[in-house]
Scaffold this motif. Structure first.
Motif, short mmCIF file in Angstrom:
data_model
loop_
_atom_site.label_atom_id
_atom_site.label_comp_id
_atom_site.label_asym_id
_atom_site.label_seq_id
_atom_site.Cartn_x
_atom_site.Cartn_y
_atom_site.Cartn_z
N ALA A 146 0.85 -1.19 0.00
CA ALA A 146 0.00 0.00 0.00
C ALA A 146 0.88 1.24 0.00
N ASN A 147 0.43 2.29 -0.64
CA ASN A 147 1.13 3.56 -0.59
C ASN A 147 0.13 4.68 -0.71
N GLY A 148 0.54 5.89 -0.36
CA GLY A 148 -0.37 7.00 -0.45
C GLY A 148 0.17 8.24 0.23
N SER A 149 -0.71 9.21 0.40
CA SER A 149 -0.35 10.48 1.00
C SER A 149 -1.50 10.92 1.88
N LEU A 150 -1.18 11.51 3.03
CA LEU A 150 -2.20 11.95 3.97
C LEU A 150 -1.86 13.34 4.49
N THR A 151 -2.84 14.23 4.44
CA THR A 151 -2.73 15.51 5.12
C THR A 151 -3.61 15.43 6.36
N THR A 152 -3.01 15.53 7.52
CA THR A 152 -3.73 15.28 8.76
C THR A 152 -4.77 16.36 9.06
N THR A 153 -5.80 15.97 9.80
CA THR A 153 -6.86 16.89 10.18
C THR A 153 -6.89 17.13 11.69
N PHE A 154 -5.95 16.52 12.40
CA PHE A 154 -5.84 16.74 13.84
C PHE A 154 -4.43 16.39 14.29
#
Length: 372
Positions: free
Chosen positions: A317-325
């Motif tokens: 799995a791979n990806g990108s996340l911009t956190t919300t907390f």
């Protein structure tokens, strides 16, 4: 005639009420999960029994099997054939960690409900002008499929590796006890209707309802399968990763971590991130697939709640996340395989590692092993 219409409406109401809880079908409460984790063969028996009684697709199939059986000897023969079939695959698949996408296998189980009802309506002769396949052979074969469904769900829970076979057998005993309880209620219901001269109409309506129910379940499970099969396409709060972003990730990883998860065990790896921070990630197993839950936990939260971004069973799995907390973000992995699995995790972005070295045991958190 009015009586049979009212009876059929009552049966339809029962079916609709069952489907209203579709999202919970096959699911287990947090209390039941904890019982499984703690072990104990008597507790496995209890969980197996309650699980079978909530398994509406299995019960619908059994209901179809016994619909036209009037002799006790025939009931025992057909139900035993089904029991042997699903017991074989439940024990073998779980013991050998054979996994199939649970939405896909449940879709096939839904079709088995359609099949048994179609057979009851003499559909092979009336509509296809062919001789129906041998009923005992088909019940045994479809029983094997039902066993895979039970096994797939059971494997999503932590099992005791030291008593694995006995835990599986105990769970299966519970399944049979639940099946016998449900069977007794079904026989009483059918016997009550059988005394009525409207039974032929009731049986026709009931089996058409079983076909409708099976088709509805099939569509619901295939909908779930399509979403899990294309889980790589999910997008978090940030936009989908561009090709340029992927290339940057591949050449500028900030950390590469190796994590070994023993057979039948689970581990968790976390990073600390502030609100609106960016995290790029990629993980891959050396061999074998793992159940995983990519999630975050808000800082200073004392309720134990967490937000899941993606979960499933994969080897990559791979990806990108911009956190919300602000809080910890990371992965929970469960290794249902009969062999150890090595994960290579690569990360980059605005995070802080939590001083956990790959050689150390990572924090276990089986509560993330959820069932939808």
């Amino acid at each position: 005639m009015l009586s049979i219409v009212k009876q059929s409406r009552w049966l339809l109401a029962v079916l609709i009420a069952s489907f209203a809880s579709l999202a919970l079908g096959h699911g287990m409460s947090e209390a039941e999960k904890q019982i499984i984790i703690e072990g104990g063969n008597l507790r496995y028996i209890w969980i197996g029994a309650t699980h079978m009684l909530s398994g509406y697709d299995h019960l619908a199939f059994v209901f179809g099997i016994i619909f036209f059986l009037t002799k006790f000897r025939n009931i025992v023969k057909y139900i035993t054939t089904f029991t042997v079939g699903h017991s074989i695959t439940l024990i073998f698949a779980t013991f050998n960690a054979i996994q199939i996408n649970y939405f896909l296998i449940d879709a096939v189980i839904a079709l088995s409900v359609c099949y048994i009802a179609f057979h009851n309506l003499d559909g092979f002769k009336k509509y296809l002008n062919i001789k129906a396949p041998n009923m005992l052979v088909m019940i045994f074969s479809l029983g094997l499929v039902h066993g895979l469904g039970l096994s797939t769900r059971l494997q999503q829970l932590p099992l005791n590796p030291d008593q694995l076979l006995m835990n599986i057998i105990s769970f299966n005993i519970g399944i049979e006890l639940g099946q016998i309880s449900a069977l007794a209620a079904m026989l009483l219901l059918i016997a009550a209707f059988r005394k009525s001269h409207h039974f032929p109409i009731f049986s026709k309506i009931s089996n058409y309802l079983l076909i409708f129910a099976g088709a509805f379940l099939f569509l619901m499970q295939m909908h779930g399968y399509v979403h899990t099969a294309h889980a790589d396409e999910f997008v978090t709060t940030s936009a989908a990763i561009s090709q340029d972003s992927k290339e940057i990730q591949q050449s500028n990883w900030k950390d590469t971590i190796s994590i070994t998860i023993p057979a039948r065990e689970d581990k968790e790896y976390k990073l600390q991130l502030a609100n609106s921070a960016l995290l790029n990630y990629e993980w891959q197993t050396e061999k074998g697939k793992l159940f995983f839950d990519f999630h975050g936990e808000p800082q200073a939260d004392t309720t134990g709640s967490f937000k899941t971004f993606e979960k499933g069973t994969k080897s990559y799995a791979n990806g990108s996340l911009t956190t919300t907390f602000t809080g910890t973000h990371g992965w929970y992995w469960k290794n249902n395989n009969a062999f150890p699995v090595v994960i290579t995790l690569k990360v980059s972005g605005e995070y802080q590692r939590l001083d956990i070295e790959p050689s150390q045991d990572l924090k276990l958190k089986p509560t993330h092993d959820t069932i939808d």
